[in-house]
Design a protein around this motif. Sequence first.
Motif, PDB file in Angstrom:
ATOM      1  N   SER A  34       0.830  -1.210   0.000  1.00  0.00           N
ATOM      2  CA  SER A  34       0.000   0.000   0.000  1.00  0.00           C
ATOM      3  C   SER A  34       0.864   1.260   0.000  1.00  0.00           C
ATOM      4  N   TYR A  35       2.173   1.097   0.228  1.00  0.00           N
ATOM      5  CA  TYR A  35       3.093   2.229   0.188  1.00  0.00           C
ATOM      6  C   TYR A  35       3.580   2.456  -1.248  1.00  0.00           C
ATOM      7  N   SER A  36       4.162   3.613  -1.486  1.00  0.00           N
ATOM      8  CA  SER A  36       4.635   3.929  -2.829  1.00  0.00           C
ATOM      9  C   SER A  36       5.896   3.132  -3.165  1.00  0.00           C
ATOM     10  N   SER A  37       5.988   2.697  -4.414  1.00  0.00           N
ATOM     11  CA  SER A  37       7.177   2.023  -4.916  1.00  0.00           C
ATOM     12  C   SER A  37       7.313   2.341  -6.401  1.00  0.00           C
ATOM     13  N   PRO A  38       8.438   2.885  -6.851  1.00  0.00           N
ATOM     14  CA  PRO A  38       9.641   3.207  -6.082  1.00  0.00           C
ATOM     15  C   PRO A  38       9.355   4.241  -4.974  1.00  0.00           C
ATOM     16  N   SER A  39      10.156   4.138  -3.936  1.00  0.00           N
ATOM     17  CA  SER A  39       9.962   5.034  -2.800  1.00  0.00           C
ATOM     18  C   SER A  39      10.683   6.362  -3.043  1.00  0.00           C
ATOM     19  N   PRO A  40      10.413   7.362  -2.216  1.00  0.00           N
ATOM     20  CA  PRO A  40      11.144   8.635  -2.346  1.00  0.00           C
ATOM     21  C   PRO A  40      12.651   8.459  -2.165  1.00  0.00           C
ATOM     22  N   PHE A  41      13.065   7.338  -1.566  1.00  0.00           N
ATOM     23  CA  PHE A  41      14.485   7.077  -1.353  1.00  0.00           C
ATOM     24  C   PHE A  41      15.103   6.280  -2.495  1.00  0.00           C
ATOM     25  N   GLY A  42      14.322   5.993  -3.531  1.00  0.00           N
ATOM     26  CA  GLY A  42      14.853   5.309  -4.702  1.00  0.00           C
ATOM     27  C   GLY A  42      14.848   3.793  -4.644  1.00  0.00           C
ATOM     28  N   SER A  43      14.222   3.208  -3.635  1.00  0.00           N
ATOM     29  CA  SER A  43      14.181   1.748  -3.550  1.00  0.00           C
ATOM     30  C   SER A  43      12.842   1.228  -4.066  1.00  0.00           C
ATOM     31  N   VAL A  44      12.838  -0.040  -4.491  1.00  0.00           N
ATOM     32  CA  VAL A  44      11.617  -0.666  -4.995  1.00  0.00           C
ATOM     33  C   VAL A  44      11.236  -1.834  -4.093  1.00  0.00           C
ATOM     34  N   HIS A  63      22.664 -10.820   5.176  1.00  0.00           N
ATOM     35  CA  HIS A  63      22.293  -9.695   4.310  1.00  0.00           C
ATOM     36  C   HIS A  63      23.314  -8.589   4.495  1.00  0.00           C
ATOM     37  N   GLU A  64      23.848  -8.100   3.371  1.00  0.00           N
ATOM     38  CA  GLU A  64      24.840  -7.037   3.449  1.00  0.00           C
ATOM     39  C   GLU A  64      24.197  -5.728   3.908  1.00  0.00           C
ATOM     40  N   VAL A  65      24.999  -4.705   4.092  1.00  0.00           N
ATOM     41  CA  VAL A  65      24.498  -3.411   4.567  1.00  0.00           C
ATOM     42  C   VAL A  65      23.366  -2.944   3.654  1.00  0.00           C
ATOM     43  N   PRO A  66      22.194  -2.598   4.217  1.00  0.00           N
ATOM     44  CA  PRO A  66      21.059  -2.187   3.382  1.00  0.00           C
ATOM     45  C   PRO A  66      21.370  -0.961   2.529  1.00  0.00           C
ATOM     46  N   SER A  67      20.881  -0.993   1.294  1.00  0.00           N
ATOM     47  CA  SER A  67      21.018   0.149   0.395  1.00  0.00           C
ATOM     48  C   SER A  67      19.771   0.213  -0.472  1.00  0.00           C
ATOM     49  N   SER A  68      19.658   1.240  -1.288  1.00  0.00           N
ATOM     50  CA  SER A  68      18.472   1.378  -2.128  1.00  0.00           C
ATOM     51  C   SER A  68      18.385   0.292  -3.196  1.00  0.00           C
ATOM     52  N   SER A  69      19.487  -0.409  -3.450  1.00  0.00           N
ATOM     53  CA  SER A  69      19.483  -1.451  -4.472  1.00  0.00           C
ATOM     54  C   SER A  69      19.228  -2.849  -3.916  1.00  0.00           C
ATOM     55  N   ASN A  70      19.293  -3.024  -2.596  1.00  0.00           N
ATOM     56  CA  ASN A  70      19.094  -4.372  -2.052  1.00  0.00           C
ATOM     57  C   ASN A  70      18.079  -4.435  -0.912  1.00  0.00           C
ATOM     58  N   SER A  71      17.434  -3.312  -0.603  1.00  0.00           N
ATOM     59  CA  SER A  71      16.447  -3.255   0.476  1.00  0.00           C
ATOM     60  C   SER A  71      15.353  -2.268   0.069  1.00  0.00           C
ATOM     61  N   TRP A  72      14.414  -2.051   0.980  1.00  0.00           N
ATOM     62  CA  TRP A  72      13.326  -1.117   0.692  1.00  0.00           C
ATOM     63  C   TRP A  72      13.093  -0.224   1.904  1.00  0.00           C
ATOM     64  N   ALA A  73      12.946   1.070   1.633  1.00  0.00           N
ATOM     65  CA  ALA A  73      12.591   2.023   2.689  1.00  0.00           C
ATOM     66  C   ALA A  73      11.771   3.125   2.045  1.00  0.00           C
ATOM     67  N   THR A  74      10.842   3.660   2.808  1.00  0.00           N
ATOM     68  CA  THR A  74       9.981   4.701   2.257  1.00  0.00           C
ATOM     69  C   THR A  74       9.607   5.727   3.322  1.00  0.00           C
ATOM     70  N   ALA A  75       9.193   6.877   2.873  1.00  0.00           N
ATOM     71  CA  ALA A  75       8.636   7.870   3.783  1.00  0.00           C
ATOM     72  C   ALA A  75       7.202   7.470   4.083  1.00  0.00           C
ATOM     73  N   GLY A  76       6.813   7.539   5.321  1.00  0.00           N
ATOM     74  CA  GLY A  76       5.462   7.145   5.684  1.00  0.00           C
ATOM     75  C   GLY A  76       5.383   6.686   7.116  1.00  0.00           C
ATOM     76  N   PHE A  77       4.202   6.293   7.520  1.00  0.00           N
ATOM     77  CA  PHE A  77       3.947   5.873   8.891  1.00  0.00           C
ATOM     78  C   PHE A  77       3.417   4.443   8.913  1.00  0.00           C
ATOM     79  N   PRO A  78       3.523   3.765  10.060  1.00  0.00           N
ATOM     80  CA  PRO A  78       2.911   2.437  10.180  1.00  0.00           C
ATOM     81  C   PRO A  78       1.424   2.497   9.870  1.00  0.00           C
ATOM     82  N   GLY A  79       0.880   1.375   9.478  1.00  0.00           N
ATOM     83  CA  GLY A  79      -0.535   1.308   9.137  1.00  0.00           C
ATOM     84  C   GLY A  79      -0.757   0.723   7.761  1.00  0.00           C
TER      85      GLY A  79
END
Length: 205
Positions: A34-44, A63-79
């Motif tokens: 339900s969150y946006s993808s790609p995210s504002p941080f460039g991850s999918v 898992h190696e250090v998270p980055s926009s190419s191997n993980s996902w993060a987005t702006a938003g709140f739980p829910g």
Amino acid sequence: MKNFGLKFVLVLSVATISAFANAMPITGVTVTTSYSSPSPFGSVIESIVDGSGLSSYTTGAIHEVPSSSNSWATAGFPGGFFTFDLGDVYNVDGMAVWNFTSIGFNAVTIRSSIDFGSFSSIPGAPTNFAIGVAGPAPAEIFSFTTTARYISIGVTSIHGSTLPALGLSEVMFTGTKPTEVPVPATLTLLGVGLLGLARSRRKKT
């Protein structure tokens, strides 16, 4: 002949049990959110199921250090929520989670469905994920049992961060496809085989 018959029974029994016991990582999983993808941080969102960042596609992977190419993060709140399509119906026996740190998932609700109709709570499924570590990290591994094609994860809270953001590195489900030969049918085949052995023995005597 008795020894041969006993070995025959044992071999078929082990094969039948193995059909249910050899749970493996489920590959080809897709995910929507339900969150946006790609995210504002460039991850999918696909990065949390494609094995990117993992040392191997196993629950014991690092898992190696998270980055926009191997993980996902987005702006938003739980829910929000995530829906995983396993690609087929599986006897799911657990999952592995590589979580983020302060924006990682904390309280979650996990449900399953066979047909994407009604989703039901999974007995024994986790209700919280542990906070991740800032660096290469192993998975948190959970065991539970459900038969499903679709699994939904709803995020109720994250770990400690005051930022309007949340993230996850990888999710992996394990399980097996339901056997095409039901156990009663397998036992029937076993009985027929033993009957054939008995008849063959009588003919020889």
